[in-house]
Design an enzyme around this catalytic site. Structure first.
Site, PDB file in Angstrom:
ATOM      1  N   GLY A   4       2.793  -1.161   4.255  1.00  0.00           N
ATOM      2  CA  GLY A   4       2.815   0.263   3.921  1.00  0.00           C
ATOM      3  C   GLY A   4       4.243   0.727   3.684  1.00  0.00           C
ATOM      4  N   GLY A   5       4.847   1.330   4.703  1.00  0.00           N
ATOM      5  CA  GLY A   5       6.178   1.938   4.589  1.00  0.00           C
ATOM      6  C   GLY A   5       7.212   1.075   3.880  1.00  0.00           C
ATOM      7  N   HIS A  33      -9.644   1.097   4.616  1.00  0.00           N
ATOM      8  CA  HIS A  33      -8.374   1.283   5.315  1.00  0.00           C
ATOM      9  C   HIS A  33      -8.596   2.226   6.500  1.00  0.00           C
ATOM     10  CE1 HIS A  33      -4.311   2.502   6.285  1.00  0.00           C
ATOM     11  NE2 HIS A  33      -3.923   1.388   5.694  1.00  0.00           N
ATOM     12  N   ASN A  46       0.868  -1.178   0.000  1.00  0.00           N
ATOM     13  CA  ASN A  46       0.000   0.000   0.000  1.00  0.00           C
ATOM     14  C   ASN A  46       0.906   1.230   0.000  1.00  0.00           C
ATOM     15  OD1 ASN A  46      -1.778   2.058   0.519  1.00  0.00           O
ATOM     16  ND2 ASN A  46      -2.357   1.353   2.569  1.00  0.00           N
ATOM     17  N   TRP A  47       1.023   1.838  -1.152  1.00  0.00           N
ATOM     18  CA  TRP A  47       1.971   2.961  -1.279  1.00  0.00           C
ATOM     19  C   TRP A  47       1.427   4.257  -0.674  1.00  0.00           C
ATOM     20  CZ3 TRP A  47       4.264   2.593  -6.952  1.00  0.00           C
ATOM     21  CH2 TRP A  47       4.924   1.366  -7.087  1.00  0.00           C
ATOM     22  N   LYS A  48       0.144   4.251  -0.323  1.00  0.00           N
ATOM     23  CA  LYS A  48      -0.480   5.447   0.264  1.00  0.00           C
ATOM     24  C   LYS A  48      -0.238   6.666  -0.639  1.00  0.00           C
ATOM     25  CE  LYS A  48      -0.190   3.239   4.693  1.00  0.00           C
ATOM     26  NZ  LYS A  48      -0.112   3.317   6.146  1.00  0.00           N
ATOM     27  N   GLU A  78      -6.936   4.575   7.675  1.00  0.00           N
ATOM     28  CA  GLU A  78      -6.690   6.002   7.440  1.00  0.00           C
ATOM     29  C   GLU A  78      -7.913   6.672   6.825  1.00  0.00           C
ATOM     30  OE1 GLU A  78      -2.942   5.446   5.428  1.00  0.00           O
ATOM     31  OE2 GLU A  78      -2.057   4.931   7.357  1.00  0.00           O
ATOM     32  N   SER A 112       3.193  -2.066  10.280  1.00  0.00           N
ATOM     33  CA  SER A 112       4.643  -2.064  10.500  1.00  0.00           C
ATOM     34  C   SER A 112       5.316  -3.396  10.167  1.00  0.00           C
ATOM     35  CB  SER A 112       4.973  -1.651  11.941  1.00  0.00           C
ATOM     36  OG  SER A 112       4.580  -0.315  12.169  1.00  0.00           O
ATOM     37  N   GLY A 115       2.234   2.316  10.743  1.00  0.00           N
ATOM     38  CA  GLY A 115       3.159   3.437  10.595  1.00  0.00           C
ATOM     39  C   GLY A 115       3.814   3.864  11.899  1.00  0.00           C
ATOM     40  N   GLU A 124      -5.566  -5.109  10.446  1.00  0.00           N
ATOM     41  CA  GLU A 124      -4.577  -4.053  10.646  1.00  0.00           C
ATOM     42  C   GLU A 124      -4.890  -3.284  11.933  1.00  0.00           C
ATOM     43  OE1 GLU A 124      -2.511  -2.946   6.726  1.00  0.00           O
ATOM     44  OE2 GLU A 124      -4.210  -1.610   6.980  1.00  0.00           O
TER      45      GLU A 124
HETATM   46  P1  PGA Z   1       2.677   0.311   7.591  1.00  0.00           P
HETATM   47  O1  PGA Z   1       1.232   0.477   6.920  1.00  0.00           O
HETATM   48  O2  PGA Z   1       3.265  -0.958   7.065  1.00  0.00           O
HETATM   49  O3  PGA Z   1       3.440   1.534   7.174  1.00  0.00           O
HETATM   50  O4  PGA Z   1       2.459   0.244   9.073  1.00  0.00           O
HETATM   51  C1  PGA Z   1       0.369  -0.613   6.748  1.00  0.00           C
HETATM   52  C2  PGA Z   1      -0.929  -0.172   6.156  1.00  0.00           C
HETATM   53  O5  PGA Z   1      -1.403   0.926   6.478  1.00  0.00           O
HETATM   54  O6  PGA Z   1      -1.532  -0.882   5.326  1.00  0.00           O
END
Ligand code: PGA
Length: 253
Positions: free
Chosen positions: A236-237, A97, A9-11, A99, A215, A175, A169
């Site tokens: 994500g990251g 998600h 997930n590149w956000k 967010e 994470s 994050g 999640e």
């Molecule tokens: P993260 O994000 O790996 O940066 O914690 C995961 C996600 O939001 O899908």
């Protein structure tokens, strides 16, 4: 058997050129990985070019979108429809998600409509569920997740379950560098599968992929990915670095 899925997930990272560069770096690193599906979910603005590049390279990389609006077309300024994504070769769409739930204020009913619309367009929803730290500390983590599943999946039939992906999640792990322990993640993923078995039957529950996200990094992925009910990761990251993302995928290959 469930084929593991490692989805990035590149956000809101990577402009078009940067996205293409990342795919070019990633392609050779995942080329030889068997028994695992790798997918990337770049921003909307890069989907068309990324889709073309993946096809051009013949790379074994699936394509996902990070969100969608649950109507086929219409006067919805700024939104993107499931058929538009499908036409670009998108396979997966993230729905719900945290967010979007927490920052944009999306509610479960809206997430449910997205899940339905994605299935109707012939794509695979990656439905995200998870609790806040407060909810976990109050012992309400599984109640929160169950509540989300109940509403978000109310519109899904048992026969459609194999065409879905669920990602657990925990919000406090996204994050933050804090990962759920492998045991905690396994416990919730197994809870999700048992809930699915109760709602849709054993066959459906044993065929659906339940991912863990929050994470995930190369140095914690081995333990997490070894768990029985963790069928891959939503990353994500660490998905923004080709080498790290490929290293995570290797634990399921
Ligand atoms: P993260 O994000 O790996 O940066 O914690 C995961 C996600 O939001 O899908």
């Amino acid at each position: 058997m469930r084929k593991p899925l490692i989805a990035g997930n590149w956000k809101m990272f990577k402009d078009n050129d940067q996205a293409l560069e990342l795919v070019r770096e990633l392609a050779p690193l995942v080329e030889a990985l068997e028994d695992v599906e790798v997918a990337v979910c770049p921003p909307f603005t890069t989907l068309a070019d990324v889709s073309r590049l993946i096809a051009e390279l013949g790379a074994p990389i699936g394509l996902g979108a990070q969100d969608v609006y649950p109507e086929r077309e219409g006067a919805f300024t700024g939104e993107i429809s499931p058929p538009m994504l499908k036409a670009l070769g998108v396979d997966y769409v993230i729905a719900g998600h945290s967010e979007r739930r927490e920052i944009i204020g999306e509610r479960d009913e809206f997430v449910a409509a997205k899940v339905r619309a994605v299935l109707d367009a012939g794509m695979t929803p990656i439905l995200c569920v998870g609790e806040t730290l407060e909810e976990r500390e109050a012992g309400k983590a599984s109640a929160k997740v169950e509540g989300q599943l109940r509403v978000d999946m109310a519109v899904v039939e048992a026969g459609e379950i194999p065409g879905m992906v669920i990602a657990y999640e925990p919000i406090w792990a996204i994050g933050t560098g804090k990962t759920a322990t492998a045991d905690d993640a396994q416990e919730m993923n197994s809870f999700i599968r048992r809930w699915l078995a109760g709602a849709y039957g054993e066959d459906a529950a044993s065929s659906v992929r339940v991912l863990y996200g929050g994470s995930v990094k190369p140095d914690n992925a081995s333990e997490l990915m070894a768990m029985e009910d963790i069928d891959g990761a939503l990353v994500g990251g660490a998905s923004l670095k080709a080498a790290d993302f490929a290293a995570i995928a290797k634990f399921k290959a």
